[in-house]
Design a protein around this motif. Structure first.
Motif, PDB file in Angstrom:
ATOM      1  N   ILE A  54      37.554  49.174  37.658  1.00 61.53           N
ATOM      2  CA  ILE A  54      38.216  49.218  38.968  1.00 61.53           C
ATOM      3  C   ILE A  54      37.277  48.950  40.140  1.00 61.53           C
ATOM      4  O   ILE A  54      37.605  49.243  41.285  1.00 61.53           O
ATOM      5  CB  ILE A  54      38.980  50.540  39.166  1.00 61.53           C
ATOM      6  CG1 ILE A  54      38.067  51.759  39.028  1.00 61.53           C
ATOM      7  CG2 ILE A  54      40.100  50.646  38.137  1.00 61.53           C
ATOM      8  CD1 ILE A  54      38.794  53.080  39.257  1.00 61.53           C
ATOM      9  N   SER A  72      44.172  52.222  42.895  1.00 61.74           N
ATOM     10  CA  SER A  72      44.104  51.214  41.841  1.00 61.74           C
ATOM     11  C   SER A  72      45.332  51.204  40.946  1.00 61.74           C
ATOM     12  O   SER A  72      45.781  50.144  40.492  1.00 61.74           O
ATOM     13  CB  SER A  72      42.856  51.430  40.981  1.00 61.74           C
ATOM     14  OG  SER A  72      41.682  51.243  41.741  1.00 61.74           O
ATOM     15  N   CYS A 285      43.529  46.488  34.672  1.00 63.76           N
ATOM     16  CA  CYS A 285      43.139  46.807  36.057  1.00 63.76           C
ATOM     17  C   CYS A 285      41.667  46.465  36.199  1.00 63.76           C
ATOM     18  O   CYS A 285      40.791  47.270  35.900  1.00 63.76           O
ATOM     19  CB  CYS A 285      43.394  48.283  36.356  1.00 63.76           C
ATOM     20  SG  CYS A 285      43.142  48.738  38.093  1.00 63.76           S
ATOM     21  N   GLN A 322      47.974  40.782  38.102  1.00 67.08           N
ATOM     22  CA  GLN A 322      46.924  41.009  39.085  1.00 67.08           C
ATOM     23  C   GLN A 322      46.563  39.704  39.777  1.00 67.08           C
ATOM     24  O   GLN A 322      46.671  38.624  39.176  1.00 67.08           O
ATOM     25  CB  GLN A 322      45.639  41.521  38.421  1.00 67.08           C
ATOM     26  CG  GLN A 322      45.700  42.844  37.725  1.00 67.08           C
ATOM     27  CD  GLN A 322      44.337  43.194  37.155  1.00 67.08           C
ATOM     28  OE1 GLN A 322      43.487  43.771  37.823  1.00 67.08           O
ATOM     29  NE2 GLN A 322      44.115  42.826  35.899  1.00 67.08           N
ATOM     30  N   ARG A 327      46.128  42.753  43.867  1.00 62.66           N
ATOM     31  CA  ARG A 327      45.634  43.675  42.846  1.00 62.66           C
ATOM     32  C   ARG A 327      46.714  43.973  41.810  1.00 62.66           C
ATOM     33  O   ARG A 327      47.568  43.148  41.526  1.00 62.66           O
ATOM     34  CB  ARG A 327      45.052  44.919  43.515  1.00 62.66           C
ATOM     35  CG  ARG A 327      43.854  44.583  44.415  1.00 62.66           C
ATOM     36  CD  ARG A 327      43.404  45.732  45.279  1.00 62.66           C
ATOM     37  NE  ARG A 327      42.942  46.878  44.502  1.00 62.66           N
ATOM     38  CZ  ARG A 327      42.629  48.047  45.051  1.00 62.66           C
ATOM     39  NH1 ARG A 327      42.742  48.214  46.366  1.00 62.66           N
ATOM     40  NH2 ARG A 327      42.209  49.036  44.290  1.00 62.66           N
ATOM     41  N   LEU A 328      46.683  45.148  41.220  1.00 65.31           N
ATOM     42  CA  LEU A 328      47.596  45.477  40.131  1.00 65.31           C
ATOM     43  C   LEU A 328      48.983  45.808  40.668  1.00 65.31           C
ATOM     44  O   LEU A 328      49.129  46.661  41.550  1.00 65.31           O
ATOM     45  CB  LEU A 328      47.044  46.672  39.350  1.00 65.31           C
ATOM     46  CG  LEU A 328      47.924  47.242  38.232  1.00 65.31           C
ATOM     47  CD1 LEU A 328      48.157  46.206  37.141  1.00 65.31           C
ATOM     48  CD2 LEU A 328      47.291  48.496  37.653  1.00 65.31           C
TER      49      LEU A 328
END
Length: 367
Positions: A54, A72, A285, A322, A327-328
């Motif tokens: 992460i 995250s 991630c 992603q 991001r995720l």
């Protein structure tokens, strides 16, 4: 009730670490069979994802996420709930130090991952209680990185395995005893290429536990290697294992679930002798220097259901994706599920699985 077995303390409880060996021996001593007389739950849930990294402060803090990693897992935290919540820890926890694998410590071309130690709490709070540390990045910062990582995981009561110094762990939750071991082709990890030794370890663990979960980091990397080839995969002159033969061998030895990662893309799934195999869970991630283009940017979050004998009941595939900016997040196009369905149909024709439009995988019922 307590048992002292080769220096390991075994205590009954709701979720208690039973044994995480620190010696280099690969095979644990078998427990008396009467310790296995426990109440079994009818259905067990195992949530499984692939690579987790992460944010790395090396070689530059610019590879840390802007929120310092705090959010995250925000998009998926409601799905990270199960008896087991598993992921592959793709790197170490370490606040400082240089990596000997990197000649360039100024630019951003070094693939050595050092997550700030505080990030371990983010992973714990997300719900993860089982991690593989058998991969090619856990040793990026040598013994110090590995040791610091294992100390932090111990302090947070997160179960883990995969190092030669820590090849397996056994723990209990809700009166079900689980054993976990993990394998990779990398230095200081338990070797995926020593299949006979892997079988011996799994057989011994099965004698002590109700459910045995096996993880492997193996196979070639990238979009050109989405398929399961049923042979040794050589990548950058390194033997990354024959993941098909390995998965079948450990199930023959007693494994109930096999969870693969390493190729950074999603691969097919298989049910062999009623046991579930995921051949690669992809990048789950992974902030920073990971390529997230094309199939590298999609991954499954698997919600597995197995019975008390370890037999596969169903899997719900939560597709995630992603990119560098967003991001995720959840994937409304269900890319990972569709990829698993397509690859499984190609790689394992006659697989006897049903892929429903809702994202569920189930075994076909016998007529």
């Amino acid at each position: 009730m307590k048992f002292s077995i080769t220096g390991l303390l075994i205590t009954a409880g709701a979720f208690v670490l039973l044994s995480c060996t620190s010696n280099t021996a690969s095979v644990p001593q078998q427990l008396p069979t009467d310790t296995l007389k426990i109440k079994r739950m009818d259905t067990l849930s195992i949530v499984a994802v692939g690579d987790i990294m992460i944010g790395s402060a090396y070689p530059s803090k610019s590879n840390l996420p802007p929120d310092d990693g705090k959010h995250s897992f925000k998009a998926v935290d409601s799905f990270l709930k199960g008896d087991i919540v598993f992921g592959n820890l793709e790197g170490c926890f370490l606040n400082n130090g240089k990596s000997t694998k990197c000649k360039d410590t100024v630019g951003n071309s070094c693939f050595a991952f050092r997550m700030p130690e505080r990030y371990a709490g983010i992973i714990k709070n997300a719900g993860f209680n089982l991690l593989s540390v058998a991969n090619n990045h856990v040793g990026d910062f040598g013994l110090k990185g590995r040791t610091t990582t294992t100390k932090i995981l111990d302090s947070l009561n997160i179960n883990y395995a995969g190092l030669q110094s820590h090849p397996f762990c056994i723990f209990e939750k809700d009166s079900v005893r689980y054993a976990f071991c993990a394998f990779a082709p990398n230095e200081n990890t338990v070797s995926i290429n020593k299949v006979d030794s892997a079988k011996q370890l799994v057989k011994s663990l099965k004698a002590q536990a109700d459910i045995v979960v096996v993880s492997f980091h193996g196979g070639a990397e990238g979009a050109r290697f989405e398929h399961v080839p049923r042979r040794k995969e050589i990548f950058y002159n390194e033997n990354r294992g024959d993941v098909y033969a390995f998965a079948h061998a450990v199930i023959d030895a007693g494994a109930d679930v096999v969870l693969g990662h390493g190729p950074h893309v999603t691969r097919a799934v298989e049910v062999y002798k009623n046991k579930f195999i995921a051949y690669s869970l992809g990048n789950f991630c992974t902030y920073g220097m990971f390529s997230l283009k094309g199939p590298n940017g999609i991954a499954p979050l698997l919600q597995l259901k197995i019975n008390s004998n370890g037999d596969f009941l169903s899997a719900d595939v939560i597709s995630v994706r992603q990119d560098k900016i967003n991001r995720l997040r959840l994937d409304p196009a269900n890319g990972a599920f569709n990829k698993i369905k397509s690859l499984t149909n190609i790689d394992f024709p006659g697989h006897n699985l049903i892929f429903s439009g809702s994202g569920r995988i189930e075994p076909k019922k016998n007529p």
